[in-house]
Scaffold this active site. Structure first.
Site, PDB file in Angstrom:
ATOM      1  N   HIS A  50       0.913  -0.957  -0.212  1.00 49.41           N
ATOM      2  CA  HIS A  50       0.058   0.053   0.184  1.00 49.41           C
ATOM      3  C   HIS A  50       1.134   1.544  -0.168  1.00 49.41           C
ATOM      4  CE1 HIS A  50      -3.372  -2.407   0.360  1.00 49.41           C
ATOM      5  NE2 HIS A  50      -2.896  -2.631   1.276  1.00 49.41           N
TER       6      HIS A  50
ATOM      7  N   ALA B 269      -2.745   6.960  -4.929  1.00 49.01           N
ATOM      8  CA  ALA B 269      -2.082   7.199  -3.778  1.00 49.01           C
ATOM      9  C   ALA B 269      -1.017   7.825  -2.717  1.00 49.01           C
ATOM     10  CB  ALA B 269      -2.083   5.570  -3.199  1.00 49.01           C
TER      11      ALA B 269
END
Length: 148
Positions: free
Chosen positions: A83, A117
């Site tokens: 992530h 992101a």
């Protein structure tokens, strides 16, 4: 205590867009002792649990971290993430710690936009997929507007 480690880097490997970028999360670089301690304690607890398991499930053979190797050093060397986030924050042009403007254009690089992101100023949570979808929806509108 919440530490926002911003020591990671993403760099272009070459001018070839097919080359993957060089990503260094640089975990534990900024105030990471707390996290490093918690992870190493978690590994030690898991090892004790596995070592206390008897037949037919145990005994287990430890593979990682390599037996005898310092657990904290192994964590420093081998911790990774799926992530990646917050390496190219969106914000004011020439703002401190920002590299993407409100139209997702990389400052100082003609024709390059970032829409993922990495534009978040800080990690949005444990599972950043929804905020990433929202950013991509906004970027779609912005890019279509710029090219109308």
């Amino acid at each position: 205590m919440q530490v926002q480690n911003r020591a990671g880097t993403v760099r272009l490997r070459s001018a070839d867009p097919q080359d993957t970028p060089l990503i260094d999360f640089n975990f534990f670089a900024q105030g990471g002792d707390h996290d490093l301690q918690a992870l190493s304690e978690g590994i030690e607890i898991a090892q004790r649990i596995f070592n206390s398991t008897g037949a037919p499930y145990g005994p287990f053979t430890q593979i990682e971290p390599i037996p005898g190797r310092d657990v904290r050093q192994a964590l420093r060397d081998e911790t990774f993430s799926h992530h990646a986030s917050s390496s190219c924050a969106i914000g004011p042009v020439n703002g401190t710690g920002t590299c993407v403007d409100s139209r997702f254009r990389v400052q100082g690089v003609e024709g390059l936009r970032v829409v993922d992101a990495s534009v978040f100023p800080r990690v949005p949570g444990a599972f950043p997929i929804l905020p990433t979808f929202m950013v991509s929806e906004k970027a779609t509108d912005v890019i279509l507007e710029d090219n109308a």
